[in-house]
Design an enzyme around this catalytic site. Structure first.
Site, PDB file in Angstrom:
ATOM      1  N   ASP A   9       0.805  -1.198  -0.024  1.00  0.00           N
ATOM      2  CA  ASP A   9       0.006   0.151  -0.161  1.00  0.00           C
ATOM      3  C   ASP A   9       0.986   1.141  -0.121  1.00  0.00           C
ATOM      4  O   ASP A   9       2.092   1.043   0.147  1.00  0.00           O
ATOM      5  CB  ASP A   9      -0.821  -0.021   1.401  1.00  0.00           C
ATOM      6  CG  ASP A   9      -1.797   1.267   1.255  1.00  0.00           C
ATOM      7  OD1 ASP A   9      -2.443   1.539   0.287  1.00  0.00           O
ATOM      8  OD2 ASP A   9      -1.738   1.773   2.494  1.00  0.00           O
ATOM      9  N   SER A  10       0.228   2.482  -0.393  1.00  0.00           N
ATOM     10  CA  SER A  10       0.944   3.503  -0.225  1.00  0.00           C
ATOM     11  C   SER A  10       1.439   4.046   1.098  1.00  0.00           C
ATOM     12  O   SER A  10       2.467   4.710   1.218  1.00  0.00           O
ATOM     13  CB  SER A  10      -0.116   4.907  -0.617  1.00  0.00           C
ATOM     14  OG  SER A  10      -1.125   4.984   0.242  1.00  0.00           O
ATOM     15  N   CYS A  72      -4.064  -0.997  -2.044  1.00  0.00           N
ATOM     16  CA  CYS A  72      -4.201   0.513  -2.473  1.00  0.00           C
ATOM     17  C   CYS A  72      -5.084   0.634  -3.483  1.00  0.00           C
ATOM     18  O   CYS A  72      -4.801  -0.023  -4.278  1.00  0.00           O
ATOM     19  CB  CYS A  72      -3.154   1.196  -2.553  1.00  0.00           C
ATOM     20  SG  CYS A  72      -3.152   2.888  -2.938  1.00  0.00           S
ATOM     21  N   GLU A 151      -6.250   8.272  10.321  1.00  0.00           N
ATOM     22  CA  GLU A 151      -4.951   8.392  10.929  1.00  0.00           C
ATOM     23  C   GLU A 151      -5.052   8.810  12.190  1.00  0.00           C
ATOM     24  O   GLU A 151      -4.413   8.354  12.998  1.00  0.00           O
ATOM     25  CB  GLU A 151      -4.131   9.062   9.887  1.00  0.00           C
ATOM     26  CG  GLU A 151      -3.941   8.302   8.384  1.00  0.00           C
ATOM     27  CD  GLU A 151      -2.705   8.373   7.923  1.00  0.00           C
ATOM     28  OE1 GLU A 151      -1.729   9.298   8.162  1.00  0.00           O
ATOM     29  OE2 GLU A 151      -2.389   7.599   7.008  1.00  0.00           O
ATOM     30  N   CYS A 183     -11.266   3.064  -0.463  1.00  0.00           N
ATOM     31  CA  CYS A 183     -10.172   3.534  -0.035  1.00  0.00           C
ATOM     32  C   CYS A 183      -9.590   2.878   1.383  1.00  0.00           C
ATOM     33  O   CYS A 183     -10.484   2.529   1.953  1.00  0.00           O
ATOM     34  CB  CYS A 183     -10.087   5.042   0.401  1.00  0.00           C
ATOM     35  SG  CYS A 183      -8.642   5.757   1.013  1.00  0.00           S
ATOM     36  N   HIS A 185      -8.370   3.536   3.870  1.00  0.00           N
ATOM     37  CA  HIS A 185      -8.575   4.274   5.171  1.00  0.00           C
ATOM     38  C   HIS A 185     -10.047   4.211   5.489  1.00  0.00           C
ATOM     39  O   HIS A 185     -10.251   4.405   6.799  1.00  0.00           O
ATOM     40  CB  HIS A 185      -8.012   5.755   5.156  1.00  0.00           C
ATOM     41  CG  HIS A 185      -6.376   5.643   5.204  1.00  0.00           C
ATOM     42  ND1 HIS A 185      -5.934   5.294   4.145  1.00  0.00           N
ATOM     43  CD2 HIS A 185      -5.693   6.492   6.062  1.00  0.00           C
ATOM     44  CE1 HIS A 185      -4.651   5.620   4.645  1.00  0.00           C
ATOM     45  NE2 HIS A 185      -4.493   6.150   5.682  1.00  0.00           N
TER      46      HIS A 185
HETATM   47  N1  DGL Z   1      -4.161   3.880   0.169  1.00  0.00           N
HETATM   48  C1  DGL Z   1      -4.567   4.871  -0.542  1.00  0.00           C
HETATM   49  C2  DGL Z   1      -5.772   4.239  -1.240  1.00  0.00           C
HETATM   50  O1  DGL Z   1      -6.545   3.228  -0.836  1.00  0.00           O
HETATM   51  C3  DGL Z   1      -5.157   5.980   0.438  1.00  0.00           C
HETATM   52  C4  DGL Z   1      -3.839   6.804   0.900  1.00  0.00           C
HETATM   53  C5  DGL Z   1      -3.221   7.503  -0.247  1.00  0.00           C
HETATM   54  O2  DGL Z   1      -3.592   8.556  -0.856  1.00  0.00           O
HETATM   55  O3  DGL Z   1      -1.984   7.001  -0.646  1.00  0.00           O
HETATM   56  O4  DGL Z   1      -6.241   4.635  -2.278  1.00  0.00           O
END
Ligand code: DGL
Length: 268
Positions: A9-10, A72, A151, A183, A185
């Site tokens: 993931d990012s 992600c 977060e 997403c 989060h």
């Molecule tokens: N992990 C990203 C997503 O699911 C969210 C956070 C980001 O913008 O990197 O799209």
């Protein structure tokens, strides 16, 4: 020896997907890579996200992973094809499973998507839903403030509810009956999103968590693969930066304390 599953993931949000995978497949060994030095991806161009994604995948390949989960949504939206072309192992993203779960859930044929700006701009959820049913109307909407709120652990109460009201308005105007959380989060805010949506719509709404949908798709995919020795349920966490709040944020997404896991900072 059992080969691990790679997940990336990012940043740390993909630990929501890791959590769902650990619940569905408790004996699989997992290697998680969070690109915490370069998060967020959701506001970056597709070209940059593809480049970052290929770098993350390449590093995970050095752990001899048997399969790659792209946790992600932004990467799944813009880089899945590039990853599939580059890698010799199966790659599973979060968008198709989330889209399918949305298609199964809707009765009215109107589905809302909440996601990052990058995922919304990619049109990936619309494409995935229309591959299954062209007649479904899809209303996608970016909800960028949900990322810092999740977060921060600020997932219920006045501020998240107010942000949710604003973000949901176009979906309420469209009278959706299903909302896909597109997403990593957003599952942390799922209760608030559900309650605010139900109050504004005046009827109940199904909230689809694409993390859980991905874990079930992964379970089905593994059933089609040749049998492998089972692992011990280990989790190794690699991050490209160890920010101050790392442990608190990571355990919030994983839904478990981090003690006992192998955590390492790496350079990409
Ligand atoms: N992990 C990203 C997503 O699911 C969210 C956070 C980001 O913008 O990197 O799209």
């Amino acid at each position: 020896m059992a080969k691990p599953i790679g997940i990336f993931d990012s940043g740390l949000g993909g630990l929501t997907v890791t959590r769902a995978v650990r619940e569905a497949l408790p004996s699989e060994d997992l290697v998680y890579l969070g690109d915490t030095a370069r998060v967020p991806y959701g506001t970056r161009s597709a070209r940059t996200v593809v480049r970052y994604a290929l770098g993350c995948a390449e590093r995970l390949m050095s752990f001899d992973i048997k399969l790659l989960v792209v946790a992600c949504n932004t990467v799944s939206g813009v880089a899945l094809e590039a990853l599939e072309q580059k890698l010799s192992i199966p790659v599973i993203g979060v968008i198709s499973p989330g889209a399918s779960a949305g298609v199964q859930a809707t009765r009215s044929g109107r589905i809302g998507i909440l996601a990052t700006a990058g995922t919304v701009a990619s049109g990936a959820y619309e494409r995935a839903i229309h591959r299954e049913n062209e007649a479904i109307q899809v209303f996608a909407r970016p909800a960028p403030l949900f990322v810092p709120l999740a977060e921060e652990g600020w997932v219920t109460g006045e501020v998240p509810s107010l942000a949710t009201e604003r973000y949901l308005q176009p979906l309420v105007d469209a009278d959706v009956d299903t909302i896909v959380l597109g997403c990593t989060h957003y599952p942390l805010l799922s209760e608030t999103i559900h309650d605010v949506a139900r109050d504004l719509l005046g009827h109940d709404v199904v909230i689809v968590d694409s993390a859980k949908a991905t874990a079930s798709a992964l379970t089905s995919l593994l059933e089609t693969q040749p049998a492998e020795p089972s692992g011990t349920g280990s989790l190794r966490v690699l991050v490209t930066d160890l920010p101050g709040q790392f442990a608190a944020v990571a355990s919030r997404f994983l839904g478990a304390p981090l003690e006992g896991f192998d955590i390492k900072a790496i350079d990409l």
